[in-house]
Design a protein around this motif. Sequence first.
Motif, PDB file in Angstrom:
ATOM      1  N   ASN A  37       0.854  -1.184   0.000  1.00 27.44           N
ATOM      2  CA  ASN A  37       0.000   0.000   0.000  1.00 27.44           C
ATOM      3  C   ASN A  37       0.888   1.231   0.000  1.00 27.44           C
ATOM      4  O   ASN A  37       2.007   1.194   0.501  1.00 27.44           O
ATOM      5  CB  ASN A  37      -0.898   0.013   1.235  1.00 27.44           C
ATOM      6  CG  ASN A  37      -1.820  -1.178   1.272  1.00 27.44           C
ATOM      7  OD1 ASN A  37      -2.554  -1.417   0.330  1.00 27.44           O
ATOM      8  ND2 ASN A  37      -1.778  -1.927   2.355  1.00 27.44           N
ATOM      9  N   TRP A  38       0.372   2.311  -0.534  1.00 25.13           N
ATOM     10  CA  TRP A  38       1.120   3.561  -0.610  1.00 25.13           C
ATOM     11  C   TRP A  38       0.430   4.607   0.249  1.00 25.13           C
ATOM     12  O   TRP A  38      -0.767   4.802   0.154  1.00 25.13           O
ATOM     13  CB  TRP A  38       1.223   4.024  -2.056  1.00 25.13           C
ATOM     14  CG  TRP A  38       2.014   3.041  -2.855  1.00 25.13           C
ATOM     15  CD1 TRP A  38       1.537   1.985  -3.572  1.00 25.13           C
ATOM     16  CD2 TRP A  38       3.431   2.973  -2.951  1.00 25.13           C
ATOM     17  NE1 TRP A  38       2.569   1.275  -4.119  1.00 25.13           N
ATOM     18  CE2 TRP A  38       3.744   1.867  -3.754  1.00 25.13           C
ATOM     19  CE3 TRP A  38       4.467   3.746  -2.442  1.00 25.13           C
ATOM     20  CZ2 TRP A  38       5.056   1.518  -4.060  1.00 25.13           C
ATOM     21  CZ3 TRP A  38       5.773   3.400  -2.757  1.00 25.13           C
ATOM     22  CH2 TRP A  38       6.057   2.297  -3.557  1.00 25.13           C
ATOM     23  N   ASP A  39       1.203   5.272   1.091  1.00 22.89           N
ATOM     24  CA  ASP A  39       0.694   6.307   1.987  1.00 22.89           C
ATOM     25  C   ASP A  39       0.785   7.655   1.264  1.00 22.89           C
ATOM     26  O   ASP A  39       1.879   8.178   1.054  1.00 22.89           O
ATOM     27  CB  ASP A  39       1.528   6.304   3.264  1.00 22.89           C
ATOM     28  CG  ASP A  39       1.017   7.248   4.323  1.00 22.89           C
ATOM     29  OD1 ASP A  39       0.595   8.374   3.976  1.00 22.89           O
ATOM     30  OD2 ASP A  39       1.057   6.865   5.505  1.00 22.89           O
ATOM     31  N   LYS A  40      -0.372   8.200   0.885  1.00 24.74           N
ATOM     32  CA  LYS A  40      -0.386   9.450   0.114  1.00 24.74           C
ATOM     33  C   LYS A  40       0.258  10.602   0.877  1.00 24.74           C
ATOM     34  O   LYS A  40       0.953  11.429   0.281  1.00 24.74           O
ATOM     35  CB  LYS A  40      -1.806   9.806  -0.305  1.00 24.74           C
ATOM     36  CG  LYS A  40      -2.332   8.917  -1.418  1.00 24.74           C
ATOM     37  CD  LYS A  40      -3.685   9.378  -1.897  1.00 24.74           C
ATOM     38  CE  LYS A  40      -4.713   8.926  -0.899  1.00 24.74           C
ATOM     39  NZ  LYS A  40      -6.088   8.993  -1.325  1.00 24.74           N
ATOM     40  N   ALA A  41       0.046  10.663   2.197  1.00 20.50           N
ATOM     41  CA  ALA A  41       0.653  11.741   2.992  1.00 20.50           C
ATOM     42  C   ALA A  41       2.175  11.643   2.948  1.00 20.50           C
ATOM     43  O   ALA A  41       2.875  12.656   2.805  1.00 20.50           O
ATOM     44  CB  ALA A  41       0.157  11.696   4.430  1.00 20.50           C
ATOM     45  N   LYS A  42       2.688  10.428   3.039  1.00 21.69           N
ATOM     46  CA  LYS A  42       4.138  10.245   2.973  1.00 21.69           C
ATOM     47  C   LYS A  42       4.680  10.577   1.584  1.00 21.69           C
ATOM     48  O   LYS A  42       5.773  11.114   1.448  1.00 21.69           O
ATOM     49  CB  LYS A  42       4.511   8.808   3.362  1.00 21.69           C
ATOM     50  CG  LYS A  42       4.343   8.528   4.833  1.00 21.69           C
ATOM     51  CD  LYS A  42       4.756   7.117   5.168  1.00 21.69           C
ATOM     52  CE  LYS A  42       4.566   6.819   6.647  1.00 21.69           C
ATOM     53  NZ  LYS A  42       4.976   5.435   6.964  1.00 21.69           N
ATOM     54  N   ILE A  43       3.904  10.260   0.559  1.00 20.47           N
ATOM     55  CA  ILE A  43       4.330  10.582  -0.812  1.00 20.47           C
ATOM     56  C   ILE A  43       4.425  12.090  -0.989  1.00 20.47           C
ATOM     57  O   ILE A  43       5.415  12.600  -1.515  1.00 20.47           O
ATOM     58  CB  ILE A  43       3.379   9.966  -1.854  1.00 20.47           C
ATOM     59  CG1 ILE A  43       3.476   8.441  -1.811  1.00 20.47           C
ATOM     60  CG2 ILE A  43       3.676  10.498  -3.253  1.00 20.47           C
ATOM     61  CD1 ILE A  43       2.416   7.722  -2.636  1.00 20.47           C
ATOM     62  N   VAL A  44       3.401  12.813  -0.514  1.00 19.39           N
ATOM     63  CA  VAL A  44       3.400  14.277  -0.617  1.00 19.39           C
ATOM     64  C   VAL A  44       4.587  14.857   0.142  1.00 19.39           C
ATOM     65  O   VAL A  44       5.298  15.743  -0.352  1.00 19.39           O
ATOM     66  CB  VAL A  44       2.060  14.860  -0.112  1.00 19.39           C
ATOM     67  CG1 VAL A  44       2.133  16.365   0.033  1.00 19.39           C
ATOM     68  CG2 VAL A  44       0.933  14.465  -1.058  1.00 19.39           C
ATOM     69  N   ASP A  45       4.847  14.343   1.351  1.00 19.23           N
ATOM     70  CA  ASP A  45       5.980  14.829   2.146  1.00 19.23           C
ATOM     71  C   ASP A  45       7.316  14.510   1.476  1.00 19.23           C
ATOM     72  O   ASP A  45       8.215  15.350   1.441  1.00 19.23           O
ATOM     73  CB  ASP A  45       5.950  14.218   3.557  1.00 19.23           C
ATOM     74  CG  ASP A  45       4.812  14.749   4.403  1.00 19.23           C
ATOM     75  OD1 ASP A  45       4.233  15.804   4.065  1.00 19.23           O
ATOM     76  OD2 ASP A  45       4.489  14.091   5.424  1.00 19.23           O
ATOM     77  N   PHE A  46       7.448  13.302   0.942  1.00 19.41           N
ATOM     78  CA  PHE A  46       8.683  12.918   0.269  1.00 19.41           C
ATOM     79  C   PHE A  46       8.910  13.792  -0.962  1.00 19.41           C
ATOM     80  O   PHE A  46      10.022  14.275  -1.200  1.00 19.41           O
ATOM     81  CB  PHE A  46       8.644  11.440  -0.127  1.00 19.41           C
ATOM     82  CG  PHE A  46       9.877  10.982  -0.842  1.00 19.41           C
ATOM     83  CD1 PHE A  46      11.067  10.793  -0.156  1.00 19.41           C
ATOM     84  CD2 PHE A  46       9.867  10.753  -2.203  1.00 19.41           C
ATOM     85  CE1 PHE A  46      12.219  10.384  -0.820  1.00 19.41           C
ATOM     86  CE2 PHE A  46      11.005  10.338  -2.879  1.00 19.41           C
ATOM     87  CZ  PHE A  46      12.187  10.157  -2.181  1.00 19.41           C
TER      88      PHE A  46
END
Length: 78
Positions: A37-46
């Motif tokens: 699964n992909w964490d959208k919040a973590k993607i935005v932060d990264f």
Amino acid sequence: MSLEQVDAFYETLMTHQEVYEQYYKKCSIKGTFGVWNWDKAKIVDFAATLGYEFTEPELAEVLFDGGVTVYNRSYNLR
């Protein structure tokens, strides 16, 4: 435009294996039955650490509404 930022971010991921590996380690979560699964919040932060600015809804719009152009390309990064 932020949607263009999402596209540019994924272009960077697909052309720089070391960046993709960091993204994979920081933004993915191994779920039930081995499904990732992909964490959208973590993607935005990264993405922000790389200078890209977009929101979770913009990310979802591009990924799930067919807006991203790089997803059609074949890459063997993993």
